[in-house]
Design an enzyme around this catalytic site. Structure first.
Site, short mmCIF file in Angstrom:
data_model
loop_
_atom_site.label_atom_id
_atom_site.label_comp_id
_atom_site.label_asym_id
_atom_site.label_seq_id
_atom_site.Cartn_x
_atom_site.Cartn_y
_atom_site.Cartn_z
CG HIS A 71 -0.39 4.13 1.53
ND1 HIS A 71 -1.03 3.72 0.39
CD2 HIS A 71 -0.84 3.34 2.52
CE1 HIS A 71 -1.85 2.72 0.68
NE2 HIS A 71 -1.74 2.47 1.97
CD GLU A 84 -0.87 8.46 2.15
OE1 GLU A 84 -0.04 8.54 1.22
OE2 GLU A 84 -1.95 7.85 2.04
CD GLU A 125 1.17 5.01 -2.84
OE1 GLU A 125 1.20 4.41 -1.74
OE2 GLU A 125 0.16 5.58 -3.28
CG HIS A 166 -1.45 2.12 -3.65
ND1 HIS A 166 -1.91 3.18 -2.90
CD2 HIS A 166 -2.55 1.36 -3.92
CE1 HIS A 166 -3.21 3.09 -2.73
NE2 HIS A 166 -3.62 1.98 -3.35
#
Length: 709
Positions: free
Chosen positions: A424, A496, A331, A328
């Site tokens: 992420h 994350e 990010e 992504h």
């Protein structure tokens, strides 16, 4: 004689070359990383690009702690709801041109402009100058609605109508003293960390030169709320959200930048990798290759980090670890965790040497370079989320995902993959945490929770209670679930990192890089030959899970007794691992070559109308001969006799005699138009002098089945 000598010398040189090079090798440009920075490729339609801003004057974090914004007591964010409407007022001071095509067609290296469109040294008015036409930039429109108030709109991900979260733009022609107000009006997520105290990032070129300060968290009166503008990507009563903050510029005539998180572009990655390649020590155990080229033609790098083995048996005994990031593009915190991981694993510490001696690290630092270059938040140039297409990736549309799967599948035939982790960023939760995959096998129960639990013990920035291990059906296309289901990798995680921080303190770039070190430290503990640490963590996990299960049933842990874990169902103990606005795949890629046009079927009414028209046409054609026979001419009988006598005759081979007209031959055997002209020319010569062309004209009108050659 000279020719024979030269030919003999050439043959001798060929034999010598063949001995030196026993086999042909693939071109080095296909897999070798260039020794210089390669300019990124941009999709056609983005014609002018400003030079990439050099914000590396001070890469060190500030020497003070950056705390969260504390909203004054009594302030209510709900009072601002639906304050912004789609009836925009004010003067547009910046707007990107529209794209030429609704989907990606091709890319090219766009030349950078030597001069920015709005040079700050030539601005005499008080209007701020905005710019985002550079790598990772994202700002679509800026509108001045007050003396010191600006309304901003972010650009959707290219070729989509959604995914707005990442912003990065430049503001020049600043004035020190006045309080400016900025409002972004087209955000899509219902919740945000800005309401929890997160501040936007700010960079000043004068601060960097005079005070040696880089990116800072600044701003006040920060609010995130729902506005009165309908969403364009879905139907129903769904509205967009606004982010507003107030700010005072520290210098006049300054060039400044605002960003959602610390920027990290495709060029920054190339600089980091070139630094490793130019290091004489690191280049001995770091091999850089091009895994593939993205849809836009940008390089997808692959790093292999391990100590070179002297024997084949020693090399086969090493287990593999796969780490990927930046699927992504918005990010960017994942890239800083990846940078910290690469710096530690290639560093001179004894722990790093132990890891290189026992493991083979396969690292893909940027899976979506196209989205990073153009400043997307979530999608690639195929207008799809790559992290929802691991299950059945299309090679032409998602080359990086297809290549990663092929690389891991090939590696599994050679060695065991002990861990897979995709890095992420998270926009709604604090701290750093992991998503895993729950194993139903009784022999492997709770094994997937050991590594995250050990990492939570090694650093306070990692929060194990925020980890989730529930496998949801809508997330079956993600990398962690596909690697677990299809590849059989037990420890398959998504790590994350929050965009904000922890304990009311913002994360800086150094904090994110430290997470790469803690990841390696946890890997050492997890793979220690002495399994006492792992067994201790497993026993604690068993006690914790049983306590949670008993609390859900309204019982105590003593009531469960010695119930084995195989008889307990943990699926209902965890909530959803939501937080993404694109959990479900959007379907096939939005590309011209891969789109299938639907066949349009006619209705019954249309078919009946066509049938009636054809009937009328046939009836008119059948009536035309009757009209001609109703008024016959005097020489009808003679013309009929002439037509009968002019009927062509075929020989025994089925060919028509050469005395007939070419038009009749064409009707008989279907000669094409271009061949008919040649036949007419040759027929005219035959009629002029039959004796001269009798041999040439023999068999001209053979049917297609009898022609040979």
């Amino acid at each position: 004689y000279n020719a024979e000598c030269s030919a003999g010398m050439i043959r001798k040189q060929i034999r010598e070359i063949a001995q030196k090079v026993p086999k042909l090798k693939e071109p080095r440009s296909l897999y070798c990383v260039p020794r210089d920075i390669v300019h990124p490729r941009w999709p056609v339609g983005i014609d002018s690009v400003c030079p990439k801003p050099d914000l590396t004057h001070n890469a060190n974090p500030p020497p003070f702690v950056e705390e969260f914004y504390k909203r004054p007591s009594g302030a209510n964010c709900r009072l601002l709801e639906k304050a912004d409407t789609d009836k925009h007022e004010g003067v547009v001071v910046y707007q990107l041109p529209a794209m030429r095509f609704p989907f990606y067609t091709r890319s090219r290296p766009t030349a950078a402009l030597d001069v920015a469109p709005f040079p700050h040294d030539k601005c005499d008015d008080e209007i701020l100058r905005f710019e985002s036409r550079f790598e990772c930039g994202n700002l679509f429109r800026a509108r001045k609605v007050g003396p010191y108030e600006y309304e901003l709109e972010l650009r959707w991900d290219y070729f989509t109508m959604k995914h707005t979260q990442w912003f990065f733009f430049r503001v020049s022609n600043t004035r020190a003293g006045p309080t400016y107000k900025f409002t972004i009006i087209n955000l899509l997520k219902s919740g945000s960390l800005y309401n929890e105290g997160m501040k936007p990032l700010f960079y000043s070129e004068k601060n960097a030169k005079q005070k040696n300060l880089g990116w800072l968290r600044m701003g006040h009166n920060i609010h995130y709320y729902k506005n009165n503008i309908r969403r364009k990507d879905c139907k129903g009563e769904r509205y967009q959200y606004s982010l507003t903050w107030q700010f005072q510029f520290p210098h006049s005539g300054d060039v400044t930048y605002f960003s959602h998180c610390y920027p990290y572009g495709y060029t920054d990655l190339q600089k980091d990798l070139l630094e490793i390649a130019n290091d004489a020590v690191k280049s001995q155990y770091v091999k850089q290759r091009i895994l593939c080229h993205s849809l836009g033609g940008n390089m997808v790098h692959l790093l292999t980090v391990t100590t070179p083995s002297t024997h084949l048996t020693e090399a086969k005994q090493k287990r593999a670890v796969v780490v990927t990031a930046r699927v992504h593009p918005g990010e960017t915190n994942s890239s800083y965790m990846m940078r910290g991981f690469i710096n530690f694993i290639t560093g001179p510490s004894p722990d790093a040497k132990v890891l290189r001696d026992n493991f083979v690290f396969k690292i893909v630092p940027m899976l979506n370079p196209d989205g990073v270059v153009v400043g997307n938040y979530r999608s690639s140039l195929a207008a799809r989320d790559l992290n929802r297409n691991y299950k059945n990736p299309i090679k032409d549309a998602y080359p990086s995902i297809w290549s990663v799967k092929a690389m891991i599948r090939r590696m599994l035939t050679e060695r065991e993959v002990v861990l897979y982790c995709d890095l992420h960023g998270h926009s709604r939760k604090m701290n750093v945490f992991m998503y895993g995959c729950e194993n139903k096998d009784p022999a492997l129960r709770l094994q997937e929770r050991v590594f995250p639990n050990m990492m939570g013990r090694n650093t306070s920035k990692f929060k194990y209670t925020s980890c989730r291990f529930k496998v949801q059906k809508k997330k079956e296309g993600t990398g962690r679930i596909v690697m677990w289901q299809q590849m059989g990798i037990l420890n398959s995680f998504t790590m994350e990192a929050t965009f904000a921080g922890y304990n009311n303190i913002h994360f800086n770039s150094r904090d994110l890089e430290d997470m790469g070190y803690h990841f390696c430290d946890t890997l050492l503990d997890y793979c220690d030959p002495d399994t006492s640490k792992v067994q201790h963590v497993l026993s604690n996990l068993t006690r914790i899970v049983k306590a949670q299960y008993a609390a859900k049933l309204g019982k105590s842990i003593e009531d469960l007794g010695d119930v084995p874990l195989e008889e307990l169902d943990f699926s209902d103990l965890e909530s959803s691992d939501g937080g993404s606005d694109s959990s479900v795949s959007d379907g096939p890629p939005k590309l011209p070559l891969l789109r299938k046009s639907k066949k349009k079927y006619k209705t019954r009414k249309e078919r009946n109308q066509i049938h009636r028209q054809s009937k009328r046409r046939n009836s008119k054609q059948s009536n035309e001969p009757n009209k001609s026979t109703s008024q016959p001419s005097t020489n009808d009988s003679t013309t009929k006799k002439e037509d009968k006598t002019a009927k062509p005759k075929a020989d025994r081979r089925g060919s028509v005699s050469s005395t007939e007209s070419p038009s009749l031959a064409k009707q008989a055997h279907g000669i094409p138009k271009h061949a008919q002209e040649r036949v007419e020319e040759r027929q005219a010569k035959v009629n002029k002098d039959p004796s001269e062309y009798s041999i040439l004209t023999a068999g001209i009108f053979h049917p297609p089945s009898s022609r040979v050659g």
